[in-house]
Design a protein around this motif. Structure first.
Motif, PDB file in Angstrom:
ATOM      1  N   ARG A  36       0.809  -1.210   0.000  1.00  0.00           N
ATOM      2  CA  ARG A  36       0.000   0.000   0.000  1.00  0.00           C
ATOM      3  C   ARG A  36       0.849   1.270   0.000  1.00  0.00           C
ATOM      4  O   ARG A  36       0.301   2.355  -0.117  1.00  0.00           O
ATOM      5  CB  ARG A  36      -0.919   0.020   1.231  1.00  0.00           C
ATOM      6  N   GLU A  37       2.120   1.120   0.161  1.00  0.00           N
ATOM      7  CA  GLU A  37       3.004   2.280   0.255  1.00  0.00           C
ATOM      8  C   GLU A  37       3.965   2.332  -0.914  1.00  0.00           C
ATOM      9  O   GLU A  37       4.081   1.381  -1.696  1.00  0.00           O
ATOM     10  CB  GLU A  37       3.787   2.243   1.581  1.00  0.00           C
ATOM     11  N   THR A  78       9.418   6.055   3.123  1.00  0.00           N
ATOM     12  CA  THR A  78       8.123   5.549   2.675  1.00  0.00           C
ATOM     13  C   THR A  78       7.128   6.680   2.494  1.00  0.00           C
ATOM     14  O   THR A  78       7.193   7.705   3.180  1.00  0.00           O
ATOM     15  CB  THR A  78       7.538   4.533   3.673  1.00  0.00           C
ATOM     16  N   ASN A  84       2.839   7.256   2.034  1.00  0.00           N
ATOM     17  CA  ASN A  84       1.514   6.656   2.113  1.00  0.00           C
ATOM     18  C   ASN A  84       0.497   7.697   1.662  1.00  0.00           C
ATOM     19  O   ASN A  84       0.176   8.638   2.398  1.00  0.00           O
ATOM     20  CB  ASN A  84       1.215   6.198   3.542  1.00  0.00           C
ATOM     21  N   ASP A  85       0.021   7.557   0.451  1.00  0.00           N
ATOM     22  CA  ASP A  85      -0.927   8.528  -0.101  1.00  0.00           C
ATOM     23  C   ASP A  85      -2.271   8.484   0.617  1.00  0.00           C
ATOM     24  O   ASP A  85      -2.947   9.511   0.751  1.00  0.00           O
ATOM     25  CB  ASP A  85      -1.137   8.282  -1.595  1.00  0.00           C
ATOM     26  N   GLN A  86      -2.676   7.294   1.068  1.00  0.00           N
ATOM     27  CA  GLN A  86      -3.967   7.185   1.746  1.00  0.00           C
ATOM     28  C   GLN A  86      -3.973   7.973   3.056  1.00  0.00           C
ATOM     29  O   GLN A  86      -4.935   8.661   3.390  1.00  0.00           O
ATOM     30  CB  GLN A  86      -4.310   5.712   2.028  1.00  0.00           C
ATOM     31  N   LYS A  87      -2.877   7.883   3.764  1.00  0.00           N
ATOM     32  CA  LYS A  87      -2.793   8.584   5.038  1.00  0.00           C
ATOM     33  C   LYS A  87      -2.231   9.998   4.883  1.00  0.00           C
ATOM     34  O   LYS A  87      -2.275  10.786   5.825  1.00  0.00           O
ATOM     35  CB  LYS A  87      -1.932   7.783   6.015  1.00  0.00           C
ATOM     36  N   TYR A 131       4.623  11.182   4.640  1.00  0.00           N
ATOM     37  CA  TYR A 131       5.846  10.433   4.339  1.00  0.00           C
ATOM     38  C   TYR A 131       6.544  10.164   5.666  1.00  0.00           C
ATOM     39  O   TYR A 131       6.332  10.851   6.673  1.00  0.00           O
ATOM     40  CB  TYR A 131       6.779  11.238   3.416  1.00  0.00           C
TER      41      TYR A 131
END
Length: 618
Positions: free
Chosen positions: A32-33, A49, A51-54, A57
């Protein structure tokens, strides 16, 4: 400037973190990342890393964490409003313009906007003149300096014609008022000047930009040797404050982030020459000593800016002034370093002579702030008397007290004490041990003279091997011959290899060393018979009872009749470099220091065999 939360949320919604980050980091999908190499440090294994959903970075290598705004701030040195405005433009989000509350405030805002337009119009005028027939001499100067057409265009170099009202007339035709021309700094005016006139005449022009890349002022280099000022800057205006701006800061920020370094040089041409040679992270103050605001801007670009100065007296004075400005603002991980060029050589000369590689070699040899500070205070002083040395220590202590951060200040205090100790020891003159036939100079040791317990009759202390305990010690290093023969000096006893005494003091205070390496201790070739006896008593105590603590060990030695030796060991005053032998030293420092002193003892004893398998190799 304050931004409404819903505007920030809209920007975040339109710009995924990966879109912003991917301009600087090569990302690959992992579940997911997305993952990539850290932009905050050099690494071979990806630890960064996204994380576009959250919407954040995270860098596992450095602990850096944030959203698209903080990423831009940390990677490009932008302030929060700048980051918001940049990303809003990229996302197509129109931010509401601040509406001044009063008519006066609205008029002031409109006036500033007019000044921006006026100064930009002036830059275009100067650029056009550089390429006209009137700019021939200026172009020849640029060619002599070896600047390419691309470099001239990149830095928007121009030419101010040699006329008192040439620019004034041009700006008037563009619709600007004389008041606006004076307020922008393009004209010189005032109550005592009937007719304002052009500030810059017959000069090569260097536009100065703010952190948004907007032209706000100019520097001008005289092309006529008879002009009184070689370089002339704009005066302070509503757009421009000389002490708050660095030349080329806008363009240097990205390169500074990528290299984790920024170079501050002295002038416009230095910056341009460096940039043309590939050092795009170069900036310069504007003809004045580095200010606190300029230092803050440098630290936004890199944690340890390199100040590159000419090697002459003026360059060193500039470095010293920068130290005074910086000391109060030093923070953990934020300092300065100094690269000095040869006397009479500027960065442009250094590049011409040695190419980019030659200049890089000079930058690689940059000295930390603490080095240059100590050199400044040491100077050419004569430190041969205790009073002068005390004065130097007092002056350094006062300078260091100006460091605001407590942790940094404590490290500087320790560092300066160590430097002074090393300097005093290096400068201490050699003296012959007493007794006339001792032969050879007394070698400076790693600790102070080993004091003895006064006793009546016989030998009062430890003796050198082969002297039978009869050769008296000659007293303090600076003692006269009459003092050496006096009863006052008798208490010093026989000469002693001081590093051997440090070994025994370390063993007494840290008995775990006897547990770890009894064979190596037993094989030590000690020059002093008294120290050999004490070493043997230590091993005997260890044989009687393993894992003795410091108190128990001393009790054993007292019962074995080693009380006098213990007293003399306790009187040994250690230098800071030997503090590993003190009771409160950390175990790792004890082991490291003990290894070092053993190696020193073996070297002095002339042993040919290596140290062997000590605990450092286990």
């Amino acid at each position: 400037m304050r931004f409404a939360p819903h505007h920030l949320d809209e920007i975040r919604a339109r710009l995924p973190v990966s879109q912003v980050v991917s301009g600087k980091v090569n990302l690959k999908r992992q579940g997911r990342e997305l993952i990539g190499l850290s932009p905050f440090k050099v690494e071979k294994t990806p630890s960064f890393t996204v994380n576009d959903q959250k919407g954040f970075y995270h860098c596992f290598a450095t602990g850096e964490h944030g959203d698209i705004f903080s990423f831009l701030m940390k990677t490009e040195g932008l302030a929060f409003p700048e980051a918001v405005e940049r990303l809003a433009e990229e996302a197509g989000v129109e931010l509401p313009k601040e509406t001044p509350k009063t008519p006066e405030a609205r008029a002031q805002t409109d006036h500033r906007q007019r000044l921006y337009e006026l100064v930009e119009a002036s830059a275009l005028f100067f650029q056009a003149n550089l390429n006209s027939s009137s700019g021939t001499f200026a172009r020849q100067y640029v060619e002599r300096r070896g600047l390419s057409d691309d470099t001239v265009a990149r830095f928007r170099l121009g030419y101010a014609p040699d006329g008192r009202t040439t620019l004034k007339q041009h700006l008037a035709k563009a619709g600007f008022t004389v008041r606006e021309m004076v307020d922008s700094g393009m004209l010189i005016g005032g109550e005592d000047i009937r007719e304002p006139y052009d500030r810059f005449r017959n000069r090569l022009m260097f536009p100065i930009t703010d952190l948004k890349g907007r032209v706000i002022a100019f520097g001008g280099r005289a092309l006529d040797a008879n002009q009184p000022a070689k370089y002339l800057n704009s005066n302070d205006t509503p757009l421009f404050h000389k002490g708050r701006v660095l030349y080329n800061a806008h363009d240097a920020r990205q390169a500074a982030f990528e290299k984790n370094s920024v170079i501050a040089v002295e002038g416009y041409m230095d910056v341009i020459a460096l940039a043309q040679a590939g050092f795009n992270e170069a900036v310069a103050p504007l003809g004045t000593a580095l200010t606190e605001d300029q230092l803050a801007l440098l630290w936004r670009m890199a944690p340890e800016p390199v100040l590159c100065f000419d090697g002459d007296g003026a360059g060193r004075k500039a470095a010293f002034r920068a130290i005074d400005t910086a000391l109060g603002h030093l923070k953990p991980g934020a300092s300065l370093s100094f690269a000095f060029l040869a006397d009479g050589v500027d960065p442009d000369d250094a590049i011409r002579e040695g190419g980019p590689e030659g200049l890089q070699a000079i930058l690689d040899r940059a000295r930390p702030l603490a080095d240059v500070l100590f050199d400044r205070e040491w100077g050419d002083g004569n430190w041969t008397t205790p009073e002068r040395r005390a004065g130097l220590e007092q002056r350094i202590k006062k300078v260091i007290s100006g460091i605001g951060d407590e942790v940094v200040r404590s490290h500087y205090e320790r560092d300066m004490r160590d430097r002074l100790f090393t300097a005093w020891r290096r400068k201490q003159p050699r003296a012959h041990a007493g007794g006339g036939n001792s032969g050879g100079p007394r070698v400076a040791s790693t600790s102070q003279p080993f004091l003895k317990k006064p006793r009546t009759g016989g030998n009062n202390g430890f003796a050198r091997s082969g002297q039978g305990g009869q050769q008296p010690y000659g007293g303090p290093a600076f003692a006269s011959e009459s003092l050496k023969r006096s009863s006052l000096a008798a208490g010093y006893g026989a000469a002693i290899q001081n590093w051997e005494a440090v070994i025994l003091k370390c063993l007494l205070n840290h008995p775990f060393l006897i547990d770890e390496r009894p064979e190596e201790i037993a094989e030590l070739k000690l020059a002093s018979a008294s120290l050999r006896n004490l070493r043997d008593s230590l091993l005997s105590a260890h044989a009687l009872e393993k894992s003795l603590d410091r108190t128990s060990l001393r009790s054993h030695l007292e019962r074995l009749g080693a009380g006098d030796e213990l007293y003399r060991i306790d009187q040994l005053v250690l230098h800071r470099s030997d503090r590993f032998a003190e009771p409160d030293a950390e175990a790792d420092a004890v082991r490291e220091g003990f290894d070092h002193i053993i190696a020193l003892q073996q070297e002095r004893a002339g042993l040919s065999r290596p140290l062997g398998t000590g605990f450092m190799g286990r």
